[in-house]
Design a protein around this motif. Structure first.
Motif, PDB file in Angstrom:
ATOM      1  N   VAL A 139      38.349  50.123  48.030  1.00  0.00           N
ATOM      2  CA  VAL A 139      38.861  49.008  47.243  1.00  0.00           C
ATOM      3  C   VAL A 139      38.857  47.766  48.126  1.00  0.00           C
ATOM      4  CG1 VAL A 139      40.784  48.096  45.905  1.00  0.00           C
ATOM      5  CG2 VAL A 139      40.333  50.557  45.905  1.00  0.00           C
ATOM      6  N   THR A 140      38.216  46.703  47.636  1.00  0.00           N
ATOM      7  CA  THR A 140      38.229  45.429  48.347  1.00  0.00           C
ATOM      8  C   THR A 140      39.163  44.481  47.608  1.00  0.00           C
ATOM      9  OG1 THR A 140      35.948  45.723  49.130  1.00  0.00           O
ATOM     10  CG2 THR A 140      36.856  43.488  49.166  1.00  0.00           C
ATOM     11  N   VAL A 141      40.219  44.067  48.276  1.00  0.00           N
ATOM     12  CA  VAL A 141      41.240  43.225  47.668  1.00  0.00           C
ATOM     13  C   VAL A 141      41.023  41.777  48.101  1.00  0.00           C
ATOM     14  CG1 VAL A 141      43.717  42.856  47.378  1.00  0.00           C
ATOM     15  CG2 VAL A 141      42.838  45.172  47.769  1.00  0.00           C
ATOM     16  N   THR A 142      40.899  40.888  47.148  1.00  0.00           N
ATOM     17  CA  THR A 142      40.782  39.468  47.465  1.00  0.00           C
ATOM     18  C   THR A 142      42.172  38.854  47.465  1.00  0.00           C
ATOM     19  OG1 THR A 142      40.407  38.954  45.129  1.00  0.00           O
ATOM     20  CG2 THR A 142      38.469  39.252  46.510  1.00  0.00           C
ATOM     21  N   THR A 143      42.437  38.037  48.473  1.00  0.00           N
ATOM     22  CA  THR A 143      43.757  37.436  48.635  1.00  0.00           C
ATOM     23  C   THR A 143      43.613  35.983  49.072  1.00  0.00           C
ATOM     24  OG1 THR A 143      44.181  37.784  51.004  1.00  0.00           O
ATOM     25  CG2 THR A 143      44.439  39.697  49.561  1.00  0.00           C
ATOM     26  N   THR A 144      44.727  35.283  49.059  1.00  0.00           N
ATOM     27  CA  THR A 144      44.745  33.913  49.545  1.00  0.00           C
ATOM     28  C   THR A 144      44.553  33.846  51.052  1.00  0.00           C
ATOM     29  OG1 THR A 144      47.160  34.031  49.644  1.00  0.00           O
ATOM     30  CG2 THR A 144      46.176  33.046  47.666  1.00  0.00           C
ATOM     31  N   GLY A 145      44.598  34.979  51.718  1.00  0.00           N
ATOM     32  CA  GLY A 145      44.390  35.043  53.159  1.00  0.00           C
ATOM     33  C   GLY A 145      43.088  35.708  53.543  1.00  0.00           C
ATOM     34  N   GLY A 195      40.593  48.693  51.714  1.00  0.00           N
ATOM     35  CA  GLY A 195      41.385  49.911  51.785  1.00  0.00           C
ATOM     36  C   GLY A 195      40.739  51.022  50.974  1.00  0.00           C
ATOM     37  N   ARG A 196      41.073  52.245  51.322  1.00  0.00           N
ATOM     38  CA  ARG A 196      40.568  53.384  50.540  1.00  0.00           C
ATOM     39  C   ARG A 196      41.301  53.490  49.218  1.00  0.00           C
ATOM     40  NH1 ARG A 196      41.037  58.368  54.517  1.00  0.00           N
ATOM     41  NH2 ARG A 196      40.226  59.447  52.660  1.00  0.00           N
ATOM     42  N   TRP A 197      42.554  53.017  49.193  1.00  0.00           N
ATOM     43  CA  TRP A 197      43.371  53.067  47.987  1.00  0.00           C
ATOM     44  C   TRP A 197      44.153  51.766  47.859  1.00  0.00           C
ATOM     45  CZ3 TRP A 197      43.022  57.376  44.872  1.00  0.00           C
ATOM     46  CH2 TRP A 197      42.406  58.491  45.427  1.00  0.00           C
ATOM     47  N   LEU A 198      44.464  51.401  46.620  1.00  0.00           N
ATOM     48  CA  LEU A 198      45.285  50.229  46.339  1.00  0.00           C
ATOM     49  C   LEU A 198      46.438  50.650  45.436  1.00  0.00           C
ATOM     50  CD1 LEU A 198      45.928  47.154  46.149  1.00  0.00           C
ATOM     51  CD2 LEU A 198      44.280  47.057  44.250  1.00  0.00           C
ATOM     52  N   VAL A 199      47.655  50.257  45.806  1.00  0.00           N
ATOM     53  CA  VAL A 199      48.818  50.552  44.968  1.00  0.00           C
ATOM     54  C   VAL A 199      49.484  49.238  44.580  1.00  0.00           C
ATOM     55  CG1 VAL A 199      50.974  51.829  44.725  1.00  0.00           C
ATOM     56  CG2 VAL A 199      49.173  52.703  46.242  1.00  0.00           C
ATOM     57  N   GLY A 200      49.606  49.011  43.278  1.00  0.00           N
ATOM     58  CA  GLY A 200      50.269  47.825  42.777  1.00  0.00           C
ATOM     59  C   GLY A 200      51.770  48.044  42.681  1.00  0.00           C
ATOM     60  N   CYS A 201      52.511  47.360  43.541  1.00  0.00           N
ATOM     61  CA  CYS A 201      53.977  47.363  43.499  1.00  0.00           C
ATOM     62  C   CYS A 201      54.434  45.919  43.298  1.00  0.00           C
ATOM     63  CB  CYS A 201      54.563  47.920  44.793  1.00  0.00           C
ATOM     64  SG  CYS A 201      54.063  49.602  45.196  1.00  0.00           S
ATOM     65  N   ASP A 202      53.643  45.166  42.528  1.00  0.00           N
ATOM     66  CA  ASP A 202      53.808  43.718  42.452  1.00  0.00           C
ATOM     67  C   ASP A 202      54.474  43.245  41.166  1.00  0.00           C
ATOM     68  OD1 ASP A 202      51.511  44.651  41.198  1.00  0.00           O
ATOM     69  OD2 ASP A 202      50.359  42.840  41.575  1.00  0.00           O
ATOM     70  N   GLY A 203      55.359  44.064  40.607  1.00  0.00           N
ATOM     71  CA  GLY A 203      56.216  43.604  39.526  1.00  0.00           C
ATOM     72  C   GLY A 203      55.629  43.668  38.139  1.00  0.00           C
ATOM     73  N   GLY A 204      56.454  43.243  37.174  1.00  0.00           N
ATOM     74  CA  GLY A 204      56.083  43.351  35.769  1.00  0.00           C
ATOM     75  C   GLY A 204      54.876  42.546  35.372  1.00  0.00           C
ATOM     76  N   ARG A 205      54.598  41.461  36.098  1.00  0.00           N
ATOM     77  CA  ARG A 205      53.417  40.640  35.819  1.00  0.00           C
ATOM     78  C   ARG A 205      52.311  40.957  36.816  1.00  0.00           C
ATOM     79  NH1 ARG A 205      54.787  36.246  32.458  1.00  0.00           N
ATOM     80  NH2 ARG A 205      57.003  36.282  31.906  1.00  0.00           N
ATOM     81  N   SER A 206      52.199  42.213  37.150  1.00  0.00           N
ATOM     82  CA  SER A 206      51.288  42.696  38.182  1.00  0.00           C
ATOM     83  C   SER A 206      49.863  42.136  38.051  1.00  0.00           C
ATOM     84  CB  SER A 206      51.232  44.225  38.118  1.00  0.00           C
ATOM     85  OG  SER A 206      50.220  44.743  38.958  1.00  0.00           O
ATOM     86  N   ARG A 213      40.812  54.554  42.157  1.00  0.00           N
ATOM     87  CA  ARG A 213      41.510  54.419  43.438  1.00  0.00           C
ATOM     88  C   ARG A 213      42.655  53.424  43.377  1.00  0.00           C
ATOM     89  NH1 ARG A 213      39.616  56.686  47.967  1.00  0.00           N
ATOM     90  NH2 ARG A 213      37.799  58.039  47.691  1.00  0.00           N
ATOM     91  N   VAL A 214      43.108  53.136  42.179  1.00  0.00           N
ATOM     92  CA  VAL A 214      44.208  52.193  41.987  1.00  0.00           C
ATOM     93  C   VAL A 214      45.387  52.917  41.349  1.00  0.00           C
ATOM     94  CG1 VAL A 214      44.924  50.023  40.921  1.00  0.00           C
ATOM     95  CG2 VAL A 214      42.557  50.318  41.700  1.00  0.00           C
ATOM     96  N   GLY A 224      42.741  39.407  43.204  1.00  0.00           N
ATOM     97  CA  GLY A 224      41.817  40.282  42.492  1.00  0.00           C
ATOM     98  C   GLY A 224      41.386  41.428  43.382  1.00  0.00           C
ATOM     99  N   PHE A 225      40.509  42.277  42.872  1.00  0.00           N
ATOM    100  CA  PHE A 225      40.003  43.390  43.669  1.00  0.00           C
ATOM    101  C   PHE A 225      38.800  44.012  42.981  1.00  0.00           C
ATOM    102  CE2 PHE A 225      42.882  45.342  40.669  1.00  0.00           C
ATOM    103  CZ  PHE A 225      42.205  46.489  40.261  1.00  0.00           C
ATOM    104  N   THR A 226      38.047  44.791  43.746  1.00  0.00           N
ATOM    105  CA  THR A 226      36.959  45.602  43.210  1.00  0.00           C
ATOM    106  C   THR A 226      37.103  47.011  43.741  1.00  0.00           C
ATOM    107  OG1 THR A 226      35.490  44.982  45.051  1.00  0.00           O
ATOM    108  CG2 THR A 226      35.361  43.657  43.013  1.00  0.00           C
ATOM    109  N   ASP A 227      36.806  47.985  42.886  1.00  0.00           N
ATOM    110  CA  ASP A 227      36.899  49.401  43.233  1.00  0.00           C
ATOM    111  C   ASP A 227      35.516  49.999  43.037  1.00  0.00           C
ATOM    112  OD1 ASP A 227      37.333  52.109  43.479  1.00  0.00           O
ATOM    113  OD2 ASP A 227      38.747  52.281  41.824  1.00  0.00           O
ATOM    114  N   ASP A 228      34.824  50.342  44.137  1.00  0.00           N
ATOM    115  CA  ASP A 228      33.468  50.870  44.030  1.00  0.00           C
ATOM    116  C   ASP A 228      33.430  52.394  44.022  1.00  0.00           C
ATOM    117  OD1 ASP A 228      33.912  51.658  46.645  1.00  0.00           O
ATOM    118  OD2 ASP A 228      32.492  50.246  47.535  1.00  0.00           O
ATOM    119  N   GLY A 229      34.606  53.021  43.913  1.00  0.00           N
ATOM    120  CA  GLY A 229      34.674  54.477  43.895  1.00  0.00           C
ATOM    121  C   GLY A 229      34.871  55.095  45.255  1.00  0.00           C
ATOM    122  N   GLU A 230      34.579  54.348  46.300  1.00  0.00           N
ATOM    123  CA  GLU A 230      34.776  54.825  47.667  1.00  0.00           C
ATOM    124  C   GLU A 230      35.785  53.980  48.428  1.00  0.00           C
ATOM    125  OE1 GLU A 230      33.428  57.508  48.958  1.00  0.00           O
ATOM    126  OE2 GLU A 230      32.244  57.982  47.173  1.00  0.00           O
TER     127      GLU A 230
END
Length: 521
Positions: free
Chosen positions: A163-169, A174-185, A299-300, A155-161
């Motif tokens: 992006v906080t990405v939640t992960t299993t790790g 990041g300032r920007w998030l780009v989804g390159c994670d496939g058709g089931r993004s 920012r996504v 998951g993630f949150t974008d506060d306009g300034e």
């Protein structure tokens, strides 16, 4: 740690984007849920724009090596299935197919102007996806890209300034998030991107398997009363597509393909009693065709299959995603560095969305001609007649290869080269234009006597390199400005001077020159 850009997905598109971002000076981390490169059989070829993009970054030798190995596999398969007249001849370059109708390289009009000026890139095509991913992984490591494998985005949150990405790790900022994670993004859905399109008609399987009873299968593509199949061009490779409405209730990503399922599909479509003994690699897919309404929200951003899905017929999916990455990478890096306003990112959707929409329709048209009903087969016969002509083959090859692609770009002096991939001009010192794009900067090339002096790019030295030619290729115009992605941003013919047009193009694509006071920007 906080990064300029977080890339979700470490396949070829995510890695290509990360490499472009690093060349542009952005800090980037790639998050990939898989611990190793996915060995599943996927795309097997690159189109001309993809090869050109990799060539311009100095990766042509690696591609040539991979293609040589792929050609050896093809030769092995063809020699094992020799006809009475002798071994089948392998065409010297990839010509492709449309709806399973093969395009013969012998019918290609090699003198067509859209196919000329491509340089060494025109000789490359047979590069499987896994090998490309390996090449890009090495390249990313050389550039210092941080790739975290075994880390899944949840998951993630974008506060306009930020992006906080939640992960299993753990969280990643990041300032920007780009989804390159496939058709089931997992990026596209929570971000709120609309994803309209059309539902599937087929279920298809592509596999490398040990099979018995294949002696009755024809090599290449074949339409049957129940679907369409392709056998070869490498040992054990089979693809079958059946029109069953997309196998309702069967999840192609999470439900493994059993040997019995593949065997039943092969028998149903081919009509032969093939026995599947062992599967080396297999994938199940449909022709679900959808495209995000925009490629950026806040920012996504999206690239590759996260932005568009469709059937793989014609080999467009991987290449469409690579084009996204090359278009977006330098723009986002420029915004991150503060050398361009965020408005530059608006050109990403504007330039790439129409090409994505075309690819979706291109694949839909193929599905329509693959249907086993009488009306579709009648239309298929008409298209087959067209493909059997020089004009028809050249048309389809130009479409499949991507050489037709052009961005509708403002300014540029109205020159016909503007918006197109720059030809690979050869200069008098033996270098080619692609050799001057390795570092990811733009490029101004001017002919001596063009009316442009060395001050034309003052203040842009960190963003635009300069080459002066005294002769070289006779087709070279008086001068041209090339964006980092190899697209011509401005050009002027010999005997004309358009310094104002060049200045406008420089500001449009590369921001204000260094040293300009903030009050004047």
């Amino acid at each position: 740690m906080s990064y300029d850009v977080v890339v979700a997905g470490g396949g070829p598109v995510g890695l290509m984007l990360a490499c472009e971002l690093r060349l542009g000076g952005a800090s980037v981390v790639v998050l990939e849920r898989l611990t190793e490169i996915d060995p599943t059989i996927k795309a097997g070829a690159l189109t001309t724009p993809s090869v050109e993009a990799l060539y311009r970054r100095g990766l042509l030798p690696a591609l040539q090596e991979v293609q040589e190995r792929a050609m050896e596999l093809m030769k092995t398969f063809m020699s094992e299935h020799a006809s009475a007249e002798g071994p089948r001849r392998i065409p010297p370059r990839f010509a492709g197919h449309f709806a399973g109708m093969m395009l013969s390289a012998d019918l290609l009009d090699a003198d067509d102007p859209d196919l000329s000026g491509r340089g060494p890139a025109a000789q490359i095509g047979l590069v499987p996806q896994q090998q490309l991913e390996q090449i890009l992984a090495v390249r990313a490591a050389e550039l210092g890209v941080e790739v975290r494998r075994g880390v899944e985005v949840t998951g993630f949150t974008d506060d306009g300034e930020q992006v906080t990405v939640t992960t299993t790790g753990g969280p990643v900022h990041g300032r920007w998030l780009v989804g390159c994670d496939g058709g089931r993004s997992t990026v596209r859905k929570p971000a709120g991107f609309e994803f309209p399109g059309t539902d599937p008609e087929i279920t298809a399987y592509q596999a490398i398997a040990k099979m018995e009873g294949t002696e009755h299968l024809g090599v290449g593509w074949h339409a049957t009363p129940t679907g369409i199949y392709s056998y070869g061009p490498v040992p054990g490779r089979i693809l079958v597509a059946r029109f069953d409405g997309g196998a309702p209730g069967r999840d192609g990503k999470t439900t493994p393909v059993a040997t019995e399922e593949l065997q039943e599909a092969v028998r149903h479509v081919t009509g032969s009693d093939v026995v599947v003994r062992e599967i080396t690699s297999v994938t199940r897919f449909t022709d679900n065709a959808r495209q995000a309404a925009t490629y950026r929200l806040g920012r996504v951003l999206l690239a590759g299959d996260a932005a568009h899905v469709h059937s793989p017929f014609g080999g467009q999916g991987l290449n469409l995603g690579l084009g996204d990455a090359v278009n977006l990478g330098w723009k986002l890096a420029a915004v991150v560095r503060g050398q361009a306003p965020e408005g530059l990112l608006d050109t990403y959707t504007r330039e790439r969305h129409p090409i994505g929409a075309w690819v979706l329709d291109w694949t839909r048209a193929q599905i329509a001609l693959m249907r086993p009903d009488a009306h579709a087969r009648a239309a298929r016969a008409v298209v087959a007649d067209l493909i059997g002509t020089v004009t028809g083959t050249t048309y389809f090859v130009k479409k499949i290869s991507g050489v037709w692609q052009r961005y509708d770009m403002p300014g540029g002096g109205g020159h016909p080269l503007v918006g197109r991939s720059v030809p690979d001009y050869e200069f008098e010192d033996g270098s080619r234009l692609a050799d001057h794009l390795h570092d990811g900067r733009g490029l101004l090339v001017r002919r001596s006597g063009s009316g442009l002096d060395g001050t034309a790019v003052d203040g842009y030295g960190d963003r635009v390199a300069t080459v002066t030619t005294t002769g070289g290729d006779p087709h070279f115009p008086g001068a041209l400005l090339v964006r980092p992605d190899g697209v011509v941003a401005w050009a002027q013919d010999p005997g004309t001077t358009d310094s104002e047009g060049l200045a406008n193009a420089l500001e449009t694509w590369f921001g204000t020159p260094a040293g300009v006071p903030a009050a004047l920007r």
